[in-house]
Design an enzyme around this catalytic site. Structure first.
Site, mmCIF file in Angstrom:
data_model
loop_
_atom_site.group_PDB
_atom_site.id
_atom_site.type_symbol
_atom_site.label_atom_id
_atom_site.label_comp_id
_atom_site.label_asym_id
_atom_site.label_seq_id
_atom_site.Cartn_x
_atom_site.Cartn_y
_atom_site.Cartn_z
ATOM 1 N N PRO A 380 0.148 3.229 -10.247
ATOM 2 C CA PRO A 380 -0.604 3.359 -11.498
ATOM 3 C C PRO A 380 -1.846 4.227 -11.318
ATOM 4 O O PRO A 380 -2.478 4.192 -10.271
ATOM 5 C CB PRO A 380 -1.026 1.922 -11.812
ATOM 6 C CG PRO A 380 -0.176 1.051 -10.991
ATOM 7 C CD PRO A 380 0.273 1.832 -9.824
ATOM 8 N N GLY A 381 -2.126 4.972 -12.336
ATOM 9 C CA GLY A 381 -3.372 5.743 -12.350
ATOM 10 C C GLY A 381 -3.369 6.997 -11.523
ATOM 11 O O GLY A 381 -4.403 7.599 -11.296
ATOM 12 N N THR A 382 -2.193 7.430 -11.080
ATOM 13 C CA THR A 382 -2.161 8.628 -10.247
ATOM 14 C C THR A 382 -1.972 9.899 -11.060
ATOM 15 O O THR A 382 -1.858 10.970 -10.495
ATOM 16 C CB THR A 382 -1.048 8.533 -9.196
ATOM 17 O OG1 THR A 382 0.114 8.021 -9.834
ATOM 18 C CG2 THR A 382 -1.439 7.633 -8.062
ATOM 19 N N GLY A 383 -1.932 9.748 -12.360
ATOM 20 C CA GLY A 383 -1.913 10.947 -13.185
ATOM 21 C C GLY A 383 -0.538 11.378 -13.657
ATOM 22 O O GLY A 383 -0.340 12.544 -13.976
ATOM 23 N N LYS A 384 0.405 10.465 -13.727
ATOM 24 C CA LYS A 384 1.744 10.835 -14.189
ATOM 25 C C LYS A 384 1.698 11.282 -15.650
ATOM 26 O O LYS A 384 2.226 12.334 -16.006
ATOM 27 C CB LYS A 384 2.706 9.648 -14.047
ATOM 28 C CG LYS A 384 2.892 9.223 -12.609
ATOM 29 C CD LYS A 384 3.866 8.090 -12.483
ATOM 30 C CE LYS A 384 3.352 6.794 -13.051
ATOM 31 N NZ LYS A 384 2.219 6.244 -12.306
ATOM 32 N N THR A 385 1.045 10.461 -16.451
ATOM 33 C CA THR A 385 0.951 10.800 -17.859
ATOM 34 C C THR A 385 0.160 12.088 -18.049
ATOM 35 O O THR A 385 0.524 12.949 -18.852
ATOM 36 C CB THR A 385 0.266 9.652 -18.615
ATOM 37 O OG1 THR A 385 0.850 8.428 -18.180
ATOM 38 C CG2 THR A 385 0.449 9.798 -20.095
ATOM 39 N N GLU A 604 -19.984 -12.333 8.447
ATOM 40 C CA GLU A 604 -19.918 -10.874 8.261
ATOM 41 C C GLU A 604 -20.374 -10.144 9.520
ATOM 42 O O GLU A 604 -19.813 -9.104 9.881
ATOM 43 C CB GLU A 604 -20.773 -10.437 7.065
ATOM 44 C CG GLU A 604 -20.334 -10.997 5.712
ATOM 45 C CD GLU A 604 -18.877 -10.727 5.395
ATOM 46 O OE1 GLU A 604 -18.304 -9.761 5.939
ATOM 47 O OE2 GLU A 604 -18.302 -11.496 4.607
ATOM 48 N N HIS A 607 -17.528 -9.867 11.862
ATOM 49 C CA HIS A 607 -16.634 -8.738 11.544
ATOM 50 C C HIS A 607 -17.226 -7.436 12.052
ATOM 51 O O HIS A 607 -16.552 -6.613 12.667
ATOM 52 C CB HIS A 607 -16.476 -8.605 10.024
ATOM 53 C CG HIS A 607 -15.550 -9.610 9.420
ATOM 54 N ND1 HIS A 607 -14.287 -9.825 9.884
ATOM 55 C CD2 HIS A 607 -15.708 -10.433 8.348
ATOM 56 C CE1 HIS A 607 -13.700 -10.751 9.139
ATOM 57 N NE2 HIS A 607 -14.543 -11.141 8.196
HETATM 58 N N1 LIG Z 1 -4.747 14.088 -10.403
HETATM 59 C C1 LIG Z 1 -5.639 13.776 -11.349
HETATM 60 N N2 LIG Z 1 -6.531 14.687 -11.758
HETATM 61 C C2 LIG Z 1 -7.424 14.387 -12.707
HETATM 62 N N3 LIG Z 1 -7.513 13.206 -13.312
HETATM 63 C C3 LIG Z 1 -6.666 12.244 -12.950
HETATM 64 C C4 LIG Z 1 -5.679 12.486 -11.963
HETATM 65 N N4 LIG Z 1 -4.962 11.375 -11.809
HETATM 66 C C5 LIG Z 1 -5.455 10.470 -12.673
HETATM 67 N N5 LIG Z 1 -6.484 10.974 -13.362
HETATM 68 C C6 LIG Z 1 -7.288 10.246 -14.354
HETATM 69 O O1 LIG Z 1 -6.742 8.970 -14.489
HETATM 70 C C7 LIG Z 1 -6.367 8.707 -15.819
HETATM 71 C C8 LIG Z 1 -5.115 7.893 -15.856
HETATM 72 O O2 LIG Z 1 -4.040 8.632 -15.417
HETATM 73 P P1 LIG Z 1 -2.591 8.486 -16.022
HETATM 74 O O3 LIG Z 1 -2.620 7.725 -17.281
HETATM 75 O O4 LIG Z 1 -1.975 9.803 -16.047
HETATM 76 O O5 LIG Z 1 -1.949 7.591 -14.906
HETATM 77 P P2 LIG Z 1 -0.453 7.120 -14.792
HETATM 78 O O6 LIG Z 1 0.001 7.562 -13.466
HETATM 79 O O7 LIG Z 1 0.320 7.537 -15.970
HETATM 80 O O8 LIG Z 1 -0.690 5.577 -14.757
HETATM 81 P P3 LIG Z 1 0.299 4.457 -15.275
HETATM 82 O O9 LIG Z 1 1.447 4.456 -14.356
HETATM 83 O O10 LIG Z 1 -0.535 3.237 -15.146
HETATM 84 O O11 LIG Z 1 0.621 4.832 -16.658
HETATM 85 C C9 LIG Z 1 -6.210 10.048 -16.453
HETATM 86 O O12 LIG Z 1 -6.487 10.004 -17.799
HETATM 87 C C10 LIG Z 1 -7.228 10.871 -15.712
HETATM 88 O O13 LIG Z 1 -8.482 10.694 -16.305
HETATM 89 ZN ZN LIG Z 2 -14.149 -12.394 6.629
#
Ligand SMILES: Nc1ncnc2c1ncn2[C@@H]1O[C@H](COP(=O)(O)OP(=O)(O)OP(=O)(O)O)[C@@H](O)[C@H]1O
Ligand SMILES: [Zn+2]
Length: 825
Positions: A380-385, A604, A607
């Site tokens: 999630p959040g790696t920028g697929k969309t 801590e 550690h």
């Molecule tokens: N490679 C990237 N470059 C710039 N911004 C990024 C990048 N990857 C993620 N972001 C930021 O993170 C936000 C979320 O990314 P996005 O919705 O494309 O994730 P996703 O992979 O589709 O996540 P999910 O699987 O949860 O839908 C984007 O709107 C952007 O702001």
């Molecule tokens: Zn600990």
């Protein structure tokens, strides 16, 4: 419990990573190394989690500067009263202008962030709740809109129909005596068989027509010329019981007056329409039609459940149409590849598809079949969309984007029909690209994991998708991209050649990728240094962060700076932002007893010291006993390197470092606490992985039983004997590691105590403080660690590559420079 938050995201990422690995021909072996690739924290666990919420709120108020005194005690209900109290509200409203400050941190021309957010705010949920909230209001408004005019019209009409003429109501007696007798009655009109209107001559019948003419001059519009050349005026009326009795009475009266039957007053009968009454007769019908119309309008907005929520335009008859967002050449706010940092390989692969689409002939001539689709896979959040959006901007072909869940509706049959319509639309504007986000919503393997009735609907939707992608009668010209972070649960039929031929994996960015992403987001912020100064350091600090986390760090830093009334965002703000993101909010005013604080400090410190003197442990960045997050009382943060492989020695050192906290408690305090629970959990996980997955144990042998992440596994793939063996082996290993740690802590007892006391005094220690107490770390690696990068930046290393990437992506016009590279000519 910091780790719990991290491990949640971790387990997701490692899950998908697992799969990606499978897909990527087992490229990376050590899936669990993710454990070490995220900003690694050893934390002190507290058992009491009950006040998490309150702690959060307090943390919040502490952060925004609300007087702590506002909270009289620890109950949450008190919070409710305090917010209701106007004094606190003032705090909130005082907060409002500060928001503007936050905008200061974004240079004026860069208004993109809010815009993006606005787009996100179009999300269904929000729109739907708004819909509900506004439903009554809109209903009332519409009610007024529809019915107010009707009422007004009715009122006017009724007013017209009952315009007060000078007519006077009389009774029959008066009529007889005052009008009939003197011979003033010209004629009578009986209206609607109920009202007799008496038209009166101004002069008795025997007067000359000359006089009459004179009189007619002065008379109003109601006057008319009678058949006898005289003018008459409607001045009186009276109600009659029935026509028969009226006629009788009239005849009687005239007879009595001795009027000749030839001169009897002429009576005519008319039926007149009374507008208002007529209107009232139709009122129910009008009302009914009106409300039907109104309901119809509501349906258009409201019944498009799961649609774009309130965008309107989709009526109940349109329900089979998918709520597609279409991007074409003329769309505004386009995103391009330059807005997506990193993932260059993915960009190239996608552009290859676009090339297929635009020049199909070339491939077809050679007998090649054009691929139908690609799956964007990644955590999630790696920028697929984002990447898909950029493809829309970059490709210049119509781009239809929809979310997987948008296909599903409460009505049966809607899903398949939406799929049909989507593809139909795409074919109409082919060559075109369809993007289905979160395809797992419909693409889940059929006949698995579901007892709900909605499964049938989902399956038929999936079937339709399969058919559309590669079925009878499908034509080319449409490419389907889909995003998911669970490719493992997708139906195999979806993944076979001819459907999603390719999987494009978008992994969490490495240090260079993070640097580039940071550059994008730092550009939007007012900094006291060049963006590159920060991007390098921050990239080193944030292993395991996805693009979305990085965007969040930058935004959070700007918010923190704004809160501190600063004019520029500085490193300390980024530090705080990262801490906040990995550790949660600070809970400065959490009530901790002195003894607890001491325990935490020693834990801590254990550690920190263990990590310092273990060769393969990650270098410590800082250690703190400021409580954070929902339940953590303190943590040590490391800067892990992004290793793809881990050796047995490294894992052993990791384990010992993780056990350092408990060992310090035992050796220095003589009492152990529950605070190490999280550490132990982690240790168990690592050790099990080594024994049962990575084949590190001689006794178990070179066997690997990877655990299924979905927990669906009912029976273990090994015998109970092997299970026993694994268990004893794991126990032995952990015991050994703990012994080693104990020994180390014994040796460094004084130093552990020193660090702990320093921690109690300063609350947070950085690496420099540790160097002062412990001396330089005895191990120097030949390679640059992430920590070194953090310290010095990595100027030469990155500058070249970053520049080359920029060169590649900044040109907007013309075919993308990526294309020629990607496509074998
Ligand atoms: N490679 C990237 N470059 C710039 N911004 C990024 C990048 N990857 C993620 N972001 C930021 O993170 C936000 C979320 O990314 P996005 O919705 O494309 O994730 P996703 O992979 O589709 O996540 P999910 O699987 O949860 O839908 C984007 O709107 C952007 O702001
Ligand atoms: Zn600990």
């Amino acid at each position: 419990m910091i780790f719990s938050t991290i491990s949640r995201s971790l387990s997701r990422s490692s899950r998908s990573r697992n799969v990606i690995n499978e897909v990527n021909r087992g490229k990376a072996l050590l899936t669990n190394c993710d454990l070490f690739r995220t900003p690694y924290v050893n934390n002190f666990n507290s058992i009491d989690q009950s006040d998490g919420k309150l702690g959060f709120l307090r943390g919040y108020f502490a952060a925004i500067g609300v007087n702590k005194g506002s909270f009289s005690n620890n109950r949450l209900s008190d919070f409710n009263c305090t917010v209701a109290n106007p004094g606190l509200r003032r705090y909130f409203s005082n907060e409002a202008p500060k928001k503007k400050k936050y905008e200061n941190f974004y240079p004026k021309e860069k208004k993109e962030i809010p815009k993006e957010k606005e787009q996100k705010a179009e999300s269904k949920e929000e729109a739907n709740t708004n819909d509900h909230r506004n439903f009554r209001e809109t209903f009332m408004k519409n009610l007024q809109n529809i019915f107010a005019p009707i009422l007004v019209i009715g009122f006017i009409l009724s007013a017209i129909s009952s315009t007060p003429h000078e007519e006077k109501q009389i009774n029959f007696q008066e009529f007889k005596n005052k009008l009939l007798e003197p011979g003033l009655v010209d004629h009578i009109v009986v209206s609607n068989k109920s009202v007799a209107k008496v038209y009166v001559r101004s002069s008795p019948q025997n007067q000359t027509s000359h006089d009459a003419a004179e009189i007619s001059d002065i008379e109003g519009p109601i006057s008319r010329t009678t058949s006898r050349g005289n003018t008459s005026q409607y001045q009186y009326y009276f109600n009659i019981g029935s026509v028969d009795s009226f006629e009788e009475k009239l005849e009687e009266a005239q007879e009595a007056l001795g009027i000749d039957s030839h001169d009897y007053v002429p009576v005519t009968y008319v039926s007149e329409m009374v507008w208002f009454q007529e209107l009232m007769r139709f009122a129910p019908t009008i009302l009914l039609l009106g409300s039907l119309f109104y309901m119809g309008r509501r349906m258009q907005g409201g019944l498009g459940v799961g649609g774009t929520g309130g965008k309107g335009g989709r009526g109940i008859f349109n329900i089979g149409k998918a709520p597609v967002t279409k991007v074409d050449k003329n769309s505004k706010n386009k995103i391009y590849f330059k807005d997506v940092a990193g993932c260059d390989e993915a960009k190239q692969e996608i552009m290859e598809f676009v090339h297929f689409l635009k020049n199909p002939k070339k491939y077809e001539e050679l007998g090649a079949k054009i691929p139908k689709g690609a799956l964007l896979v990644g955590p999630p959040g790696t920028g697929k969309t984002l990447l898909a959006k950029a493809t829309a901007g970059e490709s210049g072909v119509p781009f239809l984007s929809i979310s997987g869940s948008d296909f599903l509706e409460m009505f049966v049959g809607v899903g398949p029909s939406r799929v049909r319509n989507l593809f139909q639309e795409a074919r109409q504007c082919s060559p075109s690209i369809i993007f289905i986000d979160e395809i797992d919503a419909i693409g889940r393997a059929r006949g698995r994991g579901g007892f709900s009735g909605s499964n049938d609907e989902r399956e038929s939707t999936l079937n339709q998708l399969l058919v559309e992608m590669d079925g009878f009668g499908t034509t080319s010209g449409v490419v389907v991209l889909a995003g998911t972070n669970r490719p493992d649960i997708l139906d195999n039929a979806l993944l076979r050649p001819g459907r999603f031929d390719r999987q494009i994996s978008i992994d969490k960015p490495d240090i260079k990728g993070r640097d580039q992403i940071f550059r994008i987001y730092l550009k939007k912020i007012k900094l006291d240094h060049e963006p590159s100064y920060y991007s390098q350091r921050l990239a080193a600090l944030t292993p395991g962060f996805a693009g979305a986390d990085i965007a969040n760090v930058c935004n959070e830093a700007a918010l923190i700076a704004a809160r501190g009334e600063e004019t520029q965002v500085k490193m300390e703000h980024f530090d705080a932002a990262i801490d906040r993101i990995i550790g949660g909010l600070e809970k400065k005013n959490k009530v901790i007893s002195k003894l607890e604080r001491r325990t935490v400090a020693y834990h801590e410190s254990g550690h920190a010291v263990a990590g310092w003197f273990l060769e393969h442990a990650e270098p410590l960045l800082k250690v703190t006993i400021v409580p954070r997050g929902t339940a953590a009382l303190g943590f040590a943060q490391y800067v892990p390197n992004e290793n793809l492989l881990m050796t047995k020695e490294q894992l052993l050192d990791m384990t010992c470092m993780t056990l350092g906290g408990r060992a310090a408690e035992q050796v220095l305090l003589g009492k152990i606490s529950t605070g190490a629970q999280n550490d132990l959990e982690k240790v168990t996980k690592i050790t099990y992985a080594q024994v049962a997955v990575y084949g590190f144990s001689e006794k178990v042998g070179l066997l690997s039983y990877p655990q299924r992440e979905d927990g669906l596994e009912m029976s273990k793939p090994y015998s109970s004997k092997t299970a026993n063996l694994i268990d004893t082996e794991v126990r032995e290993w952990v015991t050994k590691a703990y012994k080693r740690t104990l020994q180390l802590i014994e040796e460094r007892k004084e130093q552990v105590a020193q660090i702990a006391e320093l921690l109690l005094k300063k609350e947070t220690l950085h690496q420099d403080d540790l160097v002062q107490v412990l001396g330089e770390r005895p191990f120097k690696s030949d390679e640059m660690t992430n920590y070194d990068r953090y310290k010095q930046g990595f100027q030469e290393e990155v500058e070249k590559s970053a520049d080359s990437v920029e060169e590649m992506t900044t040109e907007d016009d013309g075919p993308s420079p990526l294309v020629p590279e990607a496509v074998p000519m």
